[in-house]
Design a protein around this motif. Structure first.
Motif, PDB file in Angstrom:
ATOM      1  N   UNK A   1       0.959  -1.195  -0.194  1.00 58.20           N
ATOM      2  CA  UNK A   1       0.131   0.052   0.088  1.00 58.20           C
ATOM      3  C   UNK A   1       0.911   1.042   0.024  1.00 58.20           C
ATOM      4  N   UNK A   2       0.158   2.295  -0.491  1.00 58.62           N
ATOM      5  CA  UNK A   2       0.848   3.696  -0.221  1.00 58.62           C
ATOM      6  C   UNK A   2       0.377   4.172   0.945  1.00 58.62           C
ATOM      7  N   UNK A   3       0.969   4.895   1.481  1.00 59.63           N
ATOM      8  CA  UNK A   3       0.279   5.868   2.841  1.00 59.63           C
ATOM      9  C   UNK A   3      -0.586   6.835   2.010  1.00 59.63           C
ATOM     10  N   UNK A   4      -1.554   7.235   2.709  1.00 63.57           N
ATOM     11  CA  UNK A   4      -2.551   8.256   2.281  1.00 63.57           C
ATOM     12  C   UNK A   4      -1.885   9.491   1.470  1.00 63.57           C
ATOM     13  N   UNK A   5      -1.010   9.955   2.100  1.00 62.15           N
ATOM     14  CA  UNK A   5      -0.072  11.182   1.720  1.00 62.15           C
ATOM     15  C   UNK A   5       1.181  10.911   0.762  1.00 62.15           C
TER      16      UNK A   5
ATOM     17  N   UNK B   1       1.998  10.021  -2.429  1.00 63.22           N
ATOM     18  CA  UNK B   1       2.000  10.700  -3.944  1.00 63.22           C
ATOM     19  C   UNK B   1       2.168  12.293  -3.779  1.00 63.22           C
ATOM     20  N   UNK B   2       1.466  12.705  -2.726  1.00 61.19           N
ATOM     21  CA  UNK B   2       1.496  14.194  -2.605  1.00 61.19           C
ATOM     22  C   UNK B   2       2.980  14.606  -1.937  1.00 61.19           C
ATOM     23  N   UNK B   3       3.383  13.843  -0.836  1.00 63.35           N
ATOM     24  CA  UNK B   3       4.642  13.853  -0.409  1.00 63.35           C
ATOM     25  C   UNK B   3       5.763  13.888  -1.774  1.00 63.35           C
ATOM     26  N   UNK B   4       5.767  12.835  -2.482  1.00 60.67           N
ATOM     27  CA  UNK B   4       6.452  12.795  -3.656  1.00 60.67           C
ATOM     28  C   UNK B   4       6.524  14.000  -4.490  1.00 60.67           C
ATOM     29  N   UNK B   5       5.226  14.450  -4.801  1.00 59.37           N
ATOM     30  CA  UNK B   5       5.265  15.721  -5.730  1.00 59.37           C
ATOM     31  C   UNK B   5       5.860  16.904  -4.997  1.00 59.37           C
ATOM     32  N   UNK B   6       5.557  16.903  -3.734  1.00 61.00           N
ATOM     33  CA  UNK B   6       6.112  18.109  -2.979  1.00 61.00           C
ATOM     34  C   UNK B   6       7.722  18.185  -3.045  1.00 61.00           C
ATOM     35  N   UNK B   7       8.259  16.910  -2.954  1.00 63.18           N
ATOM     36  CA  UNK B   7       9.622  16.821  -2.992  1.00 63.18           C
ATOM     37  C   UNK B   7      10.351  17.111  -4.204  1.00 63.18           C
ATOM     38  N   UNK B   8       9.552  16.736  -5.397  1.00 62.10           N
ATOM     39  CA  UNK B   8       9.837  16.882  -6.597  1.00 62.10           C
ATOM     40  C   UNK B   8       9.878  18.482  -6.972  1.00 62.10           C
TER      41      UNK B   8
ATOM     42  N   UNK C   1      -0.004  -8.809   7.547  1.00 60.90           N
ATOM     43  CA  UNK C   1      -1.220  -9.105   6.777  1.00 60.90           C
ATOM     44  C   UNK C   1      -2.585  -9.448   7.873  1.00 60.90           C
ATOM     45  N   UNK C   2      -3.430  -8.651   7.523  1.00 58.06           N
ATOM     46  CA  UNK C   2      -4.625  -8.445   8.507  1.00 58.06           C
ATOM     47  C   UNK C   2      -4.679  -7.522   9.463  1.00 58.06           C
ATOM     48  N   UNK C   3      -3.455  -6.720   9.527  1.00 54.84           N
ATOM     49  CA  UNK C   3      -3.605  -5.685  10.755  1.00 54.84           C
ATOM     50  C   UNK C   3      -3.514  -4.567   9.758  1.00 54.84           C
ATOM     51  N   UNK C   4      -4.075  -3.197  10.596  1.00 54.36           N
ATOM     52  CA  UNK C   4      -4.080  -2.002   9.813  1.00 54.36           C
ATOM     53  C   UNK C   4      -2.627  -1.384   9.954  1.00 54.36           C
ATOM     54  N   UNK C   5      -2.235  -0.517   8.962  1.00 51.76           N
ATOM     55  CA  UNK C   5      -0.732  -0.031   8.959  1.00 51.76           C
ATOM     56  C   UNK C   5      -0.820   1.155   9.861  1.00 51.76           C
ATOM     57  N   UNK C   6       0.078   1.208  10.497  1.00 47.77           N
ATOM     58  CA  UNK C   6       0.156   2.400  11.948  1.00 47.77           C
ATOM     59  C   UNK C   6       0.605   3.532  11.216  1.00 47.77           C
ATOM     60  N   UNK C   7       0.217   4.165  10.086  1.00 49.84           N
ATOM     61  CA  UNK C   7       0.821   5.477   9.374  1.00 49.84           C
ATOM     62  C   UNK C   7       0.905   6.596  10.574  1.00 49.84           C
TER      63      UNK C   7
ATOM     64  N   UNK D   1      22.507   8.064 -11.725  1.00 52.56           N
ATOM     65  CA  UNK D   1      22.072   9.143 -11.010  1.00 52.56           C
ATOM     66  C   UNK D   1      23.116  10.216 -10.684  1.00 52.56           C
ATOM     67  N   UNK D   2      22.701  11.614 -10.572  1.00 49.41           N
ATOM     68  CA  UNK D   2      23.518  12.712  -9.987  1.00 49.41           C
ATOM     69  C   UNK D   2      23.213  13.071  -8.707  1.00 49.41           C
ATOM     70  N   UNK D   3      21.730  13.278  -8.374  1.00 48.34           N
ATOM     71  CA  UNK D   3      21.133  13.608  -7.285  1.00 48.34           C
ATOM     72  C   UNK D   3      20.210  12.673  -6.578  1.00 48.34           C
ATOM     73  N   UNK D   4      20.230  12.585  -5.345  1.00 46.37           N
ATOM     74  CA  UNK D   4      19.173  12.003  -4.912  1.00 46.37           C
ATOM     75  C   UNK D   4      18.646  12.503  -3.525  1.00 46.37           C
ATOM     76  N   UNK D   5      17.333  12.438  -3.425  1.00 50.44           N
ATOM     77  CA  UNK D   5      16.567  12.973  -2.159  1.00 50.44           C
ATOM     78  C   UNK D   5      16.327  11.972  -1.199  1.00 50.44           C
ATOM     79  N   UNK D   6      16.627  11.944  -0.085  1.00 50.47           N
ATOM     80  CA  UNK D   6      16.216  11.041   1.078  1.00 50.47           C
ATOM     81  C   UNK D   6      15.278  11.597   1.997  1.00 50.47           C
ATOM     82  N   UNK D   7      14.135  11.239   2.166  1.00 50.30           N
ATOM     83  CA  UNK D   7      13.136  11.757   3.224  1.00 50.30           C
ATOM     84  C   UNK D   7      12.621  10.931   4.273  1.00 50.30           C
ATOM     85  N   UNK D   8      12.565  11.477   5.191  1.00 50.44           N
ATOM     86  CA  UNK D   8      12.198  10.388   6.782  1.00 50.44           C
ATOM     87  C   UNK D   8      10.613  10.239   6.737  1.00 50.44           C
ATOM     88  N   UNK D   9       9.670  10.675   5.743  1.00 50.67           N
ATOM     89  CA  UNK D   9       8.304  10.685   5.812  1.00 50.67           C
ATOM     90  C   UNK D   9       7.778   9.103   5.300  1.00 50.67           C
ATOM     91  N   UNK D  10       7.075   8.395   6.031  1.00 46.31           N
ATOM     92  CA  UNK D  10       6.703   6.961   5.868  1.00 46.31           C
ATOM     93  C   UNK D  10       5.630   7.149   4.479  1.00 46.31           C
TER      94      UNK D  10
END
Length: 253
Positions: free
Chosen positions: A32-36, A38-45, A63-69, A128-137
């Motif tokens: 799954x993607x977290x609800x935010x 793609x928005x986070x990716x777009x903001x970083x871009x 499996x069977x549990x809810x993600x703790x976003x 690659x020339x530049x890579x961005x690493x972000x701590x947001x899940x």
């Protein structure tokens, strides 16, 4: 897209051929993607217009549990990887990354039975020339019994892992970039030591003979990639007959 089942690599390649967006992202069928996400990716871009690859944190859930976003405060950092490949640049969980299509859209996935994504990431890091690493899940990995990563290792998986490691070392060996010694050491350790452990501890006895044959045949190539002194090359070759884990680990330092 409808096609005969040819495995993960061919499914991804079929989608790559039809992709038209600015960025490439990958979501496996169990995950799954977290609800935010793609928005986070777009903001970083927008914040890092020079970045080639964007990478967010990954969250695992049963499996069977809810993600703790958690929409927590996050930090982002941009790395220059234009000249040197370091251990930072290697990541097995490529699905938590997105890639610029105009730079990476022509790189296909190799049709391997296991670890097919690792050579893909290696080819991307080489460009690659530049890579961005972000701590947001963002990417949420489902741990499910019966999935590829949770099933007992089979001969095809062991061969696929060795093939992926060999391909990565060849990619780095021919790269115009400087490759940090820790990266080479890490993959040689995987090749020379971890493979022995896989065969001895994880494979069925009926598969071990063929696995050893496949492993021993790869030793000559390991010596070629290492490309160091004649003594070290000779020592690596002797592993074809004496696959001791301690000796393999020693050669990687």
């Amino acid at each position: 897209i409808h096609q005969e089942n040819k495995g993960l690599s061919e499914a991804r390649n079929a989608a790559l051929a039809l992709a038209t967006g600015e960025w490439l992202c990958y979501l496996d069928s169990d995950d799954l993607y977290s609800p935010w996400a793609l928005e986070a990716y777009a903001r970083l871009a927008d914040e890092y217009p020079q970045a080639d690859i964007l990478r967010l944190e990954m969250l695992k859930f049963e499996d069977g549990a809810a993600p703790n976003w958690s929409m927590k405060e996050y930090e982002a950092k941009e790395y220059d990887v234009s000249q040197k490949i370091t251990q930072y640049g290697i990541d097995s969980y490529f699905t938590r990354m997105i890639f610029r299509r105009d730079i990476y859209g022509d790189i296909p996935f190799a049709g391997m039975s296991w670890c097919e994504e690792r050579p893909y990431v290696a080819k991307c890091i080489v460009r690659a020339k530049r890579v961005v690493d972000c701590s947001l899940q963002a990417y949420t990995f489902r741990v499910r019994k019966g999935s590829i990563t949770q099933t007992k290792m089979k001969l095809m998986h062991q061969k696929g892992m060795l093939d992926a490691t060999r391909d990565i070392l060849n990619i780095f060996h021919t790269s115009p970039k400087i490759v940090d010694k820790t990266v080479t050491r890490m993959f040689l350790t995987n090749w020379l030591e971890w493979q022995v452990r896989c065969i001895v501890e994880y494979l069925e006895k009926s598969d071990r003979h063929e696995a050893w044959r496949y492993y021993f045949r790869s030793m000559k190539e390991a010596a070629k990639i290492q490309g160091a002194t004649l003594w070290r090359r000779f020592t690596i070759l002797t592993l074809r007959f004496f696959p001791f884990k301690g000796l393999a680990l020693f050669l990687c330092y």
